[in-house]
Design a protein around this motif. Structure first.
Motif, PDB file in Angstrom:
ATOM      1  N   ARG A  30       0.837  -1.208   0.000  1.00  0.00           N
ATOM      2  CA  ARG A  30       0.000   0.000   0.000  1.00  0.00           C
ATOM      3  C   ARG A  30       0.866   1.251   0.000  1.00  0.00           C
ATOM      4  NH1 ARG A  30      -2.531   2.994  -1.642  1.00  0.00           N
ATOM      5  NH2 ARG A  30      -4.442   4.041  -0.993  1.00  0.00           N
ATOM      6  N   LYS A  35      -3.225  -0.084  -5.462  1.00  0.00           N
ATOM      7  CA  LYS A  35      -4.577  -0.359  -5.015  1.00  0.00           C
ATOM      8  C   LYS A  35      -4.690  -1.858  -4.753  1.00  0.00           C
ATOM      9  CE  LYS A  35      -7.026   3.377  -7.411  1.00  0.00           C
ATOM     10  NZ  LYS A  35      -8.132   3.698  -8.354  1.00  0.00           N
ATOM     11  N   ALA A  82      -8.671  -7.009   8.769  1.00  0.00           N
ATOM     12  CA  ALA A  82      -8.991  -5.577   8.716  1.00  0.00           C
ATOM     13  C   ALA A  82      -8.495  -4.876   9.975  1.00  0.00           C
ATOM     14  CB  ALA A  82     -10.501  -5.381   8.540  1.00  0.00           C
ATOM     15  N   LYS A  86      -5.568  -1.912  10.269  1.00  0.00           N
ATOM     16  CA  LYS A  86      -5.795  -0.646  10.962  1.00  0.00           C
ATOM     17  C   LYS A  86      -4.692  -0.382  11.986  1.00  0.00           C
ATOM     18  CE  LYS A  86     -10.824  -0.961  10.350  1.00  0.00           C
ATOM     19  NZ  LYS A  86     -11.072   0.179   9.463  1.00  0.00           N
ATOM     20  N   ASN A  91      -6.033   2.104   6.062  1.00  0.00           N
ATOM     21  CA  ASN A  91      -7.496   2.065   5.996  1.00  0.00           C
ATOM     22  C   ASN A  91      -7.937   0.781   5.306  1.00  0.00           C
ATOM     23  OD1 ASN A  91      -7.863   4.598   7.199  1.00  0.00           O
ATOM     24  ND2 ASN A  91      -7.583   5.654   5.241  1.00  0.00           N
ATOM     25  N   ALA A  92      -8.799   0.015   5.953  1.00  0.00           N
ATOM     26  CA  ALA A  92      -9.232  -1.269   5.397  1.00  0.00           C
ATOM     27  C   ALA A  92     -10.694  -1.501   5.718  1.00  0.00           C
ATOM     28  CB  ALA A  92      -8.383  -2.406   5.966  1.00  0.00           C
ATOM     29  N   ARG A  93     -11.353  -2.234   4.833  1.00  0.00           N
ATOM     30  CA  ARG A  93     -12.759  -2.545   5.034  1.00  0.00           C
ATOM     31  C   ARG A  93     -13.001  -3.986   4.575  1.00  0.00           C
ATOM     32  NH1 ARG A  93     -16.160   2.099   2.802  1.00  0.00           N
ATOM     33  NH2 ARG A  93     -15.322   3.128   4.654  1.00  0.00           N
ATOM     34  N   SER A  94     -13.687  -4.764   5.415  1.00  0.00           N
ATOM     35  CA  SER A  94     -13.916  -6.171   5.091  1.00  0.00           C
ATOM     36  C   SER A  94     -15.343  -6.417   4.622  1.00  0.00           C
ATOM     37  CB  SER A  94     -13.627  -7.053   6.309  1.00  0.00           C
ATOM     38  OG  SER A  94     -14.573  -6.820   7.342  1.00  0.00           O
ATOM     39  N   ASP A 124     -14.583   1.959  -2.881  1.00  0.00           N
ATOM     40  CA  ASP A 124     -13.702   1.906  -1.711  1.00  0.00           C
ATOM     41  C   ASP A 124     -12.246   2.116  -2.101  1.00  0.00           C
ATOM     42  OD1 ASP A 124     -15.736   1.547   0.057  1.00  0.00           O
ATOM     43  OD2 ASP A 124     -15.413  -0.586   0.397  1.00  0.00           O
ATOM     44  N   GLU A 127     -11.402   5.615  -2.540  1.00  0.00           N
ATOM     45  CA  GLU A 127     -11.294   6.320  -1.257  1.00  0.00           C
ATOM     46  C   GLU A 127      -9.994   5.994  -0.522  1.00  0.00           C
ATOM     47  OE1 GLU A 127     -14.633   5.389   1.166  1.00  0.00           O
ATOM     48  OE2 GLU A 127     -16.113   6.242  -0.231  1.00  0.00           O
ATOM     49  N   GLN A 129      -9.107   2.856   0.442  1.00  0.00           N
ATOM     50  CA  GLN A 129      -9.271   1.688   1.310  1.00  0.00           C
ATOM     51  C   GLN A 129      -8.583   0.457   0.699  1.00  0.00           C
ATOM     52  OE1 GLN A 129     -10.903   1.529   4.242  1.00  0.00           O
ATOM     53  NE2 GLN A 129     -12.101   3.422   4.268  1.00  0.00           N
ATOM     54  N   VAL A 131      -9.466  -3.237   0.335  1.00  0.00           N
ATOM     55  CA  VAL A 131     -10.710  -3.999   0.415  1.00  0.00           C
ATOM     56  C   VAL A 131     -10.387  -5.470   0.671  1.00  0.00           C
ATOM     57  CG1 VAL A 131     -12.814  -4.686  -0.792  1.00  0.00           C
ATOM     58  CG2 VAL A 131     -11.858  -2.397  -1.143  1.00  0.00           C
TER      59      VAL A 131
END
Length: 408
Positions: A30, A35, A82, A86, A91-94, A124, A127, A129, A131
């Motif tokens: 990252r 991405k 996730a 953090k 920034n991460a989203r599951s 995402d 933004e 993130q 993913v």
């Protein structure tokens, strides 16, 4: 800035410590500006544990409810990863398979991906993130949770890479690439820098556990750049799986020796020798969602013939039960089976331009007194069924006979 899909297998995320290590690796990618979409499996042993729980309740678990149970393994992993990201300041989203709308058919425990809605993932990524998507699972049109079968996280990873038009799909596992054969059987096995999709498809279908066959099919169909790497090594290029054969150098005749222990043979004796009999036998097998591999029908005599085929060993009893009903319907004499067999295969696009591969393979096995029970061929592979007790010997002698253990 590249869009990369990375898939991490169960051993890669087998403990909280390993999940933290994966998070550190992802964080490095990252920081390089990529991405990232991450696909993860359940932690090592978790799926088996969940299946065991289901079988304690129901000897033959209801397929729909079993998918509800086993899909939770990946849900745990995505949440933990996730959190770990953090902690690394990323920034991460599951998401579960259902949340990103990985749409499948309704073949519970063996579902196939029909479509992926990539809009939420792309939003995402824009933004900033990372993913994280649960592998191995999706939902059908009715919203039922489905799973893709063993190794399905590979398929999830490649399917996402195809849907997102990713620059590369990286499969991280406990090996550092694709080898000429299993190094645990042949220590002299060599890692391949490149292998064609065609060869990898054969290797996967013939017992190589590095990649699930459907993931290779997806990658080949959608021209996804696919690479196999080790999650336990910081360096290394792994093995690149390519669309085209390497024309810059002489292609070796054989690229690898694959094998499968999970084989069983079923034979229907005294089958009436008439048109359509193969369909009458194999139609009910297909209706039971059972995969058939090698098929042999002997020359008819006295108006009858014998019909043999192989199945995955875990499905032997189910297939035999189907055949017992078929036997009565078609008037066959008997159904017999053999669970002490295995399959050994030589794979390579080079055999297209090199005659004599089959005769060499058969001669080498004959010299060791190994009897061949069944034979199957394609343009780039030759497979034989032999007694399982000879498996490791057969793999070693064929690996050597085709010069796969020589150092370049």
């Amino acid at each position: 800035m590249a869009l990369i899909v990375q898939k991490y297998g169960g051993t890669s995320v087998g403990s909280t410590e390993r999940i933290r290590n994966v998070a550190k690796r992802i964080a490095r990618f990252r920081r390089e500006g990529h991405k990232l979409v991450i696909v993860v499996s359940a932690m090592t042993g978790e799926t088996n544990r969940l299946i065991g729980l289901a079988k304690e309740i129901q000897a033959n678990p209801d397929p729909r409810e079993l998918d509800v149970v086993v899909s939770t393994g990946e849900q745990v992993t995505i949440g933990l990863l996730a959190m770990a990201l953090k902690e690394e300041g990323v920034n991460a989203r599951s998401y579960t398979g259902g949340q990103v709308r990985i749409l499948t058919d309704s073949a519970f425990t063996k579902a196939r991906i029909l479509n992926i809605d990539e809009k939420k993932i792309l939003a995402d990524l824009d933004e900033g993130q990372v993913v994280i998507v649960a592998g191995f699972q999706g939902v059908d049109e009715e919203g039922n949770i489905t799973t893709l079968g063993r190794g399905g996280s590979d398929t999830t990873g490649v399917a996402l890479a195809a849907a997102l038009c990713a620059d590369e799909c990286q499969i991280y596992t406990d090996v550092d690439g694709v080898y000429t054969t299993d190094p645990r059987v042949v220590p002299e096995a060599r890692k391949l820098d490149k292998i064609t999709f065609e060869e990898m498809l054969e290797m996967a279908s013939l017992g190589s556990k590095v990649l699930q066959i459907r993931s290779v099919e997806f990658a080949g169909k959608y021209k996804v750049k696919l690479r196999v790497l080790s999650s336990f090594q910081e360096e290394g290029e792994g093995t690149l799986i390519t669309v085209e054969e390497d024309i810059s150098m002489e292609q070796p005749i054989i690229s690898g020796i694959a094998f499968s222990r999970d084989e069983a043979k079923l034979t229907v004796l005294g089958v009436p020798d008439r048109p359509g009999i193969a369909y009458q036998i194999l139609g009910p097998i297909a209706d039971a969602n059972l995969d058939v591999d090698m098929i042999i029908q002997n020359v008819g005599r006295d108006g009858t013939t014998d019909f043999s085929f192989t199945v995955n060993r875990p499905e032997f009893e189910k297939a035999k039960a189907v055949l017992e009903k078929v036997k009565e319907h078609i008037g066959a004499r008997e159904v017999i089976g053999d669970r002490s067999i295995c399959k050994v295969s030589a794979v390579g696009v080079g055999m297209r331009s090199h005659p004599g591969v089959a005769s060499k393979m058969f001669r080498v096995l004959a010299e060791e007194g190994i009897n061949i029970l069944m034979i199957s061929t394609s343009e780039i592979k030759i497979s034989v069924v032999i007694n399982e007790k000879y498996l490791e010997l057969a793999v070693r002698i064929l690996h050597k006979a085709f010069d796969l253990d020589q150092i370049d």
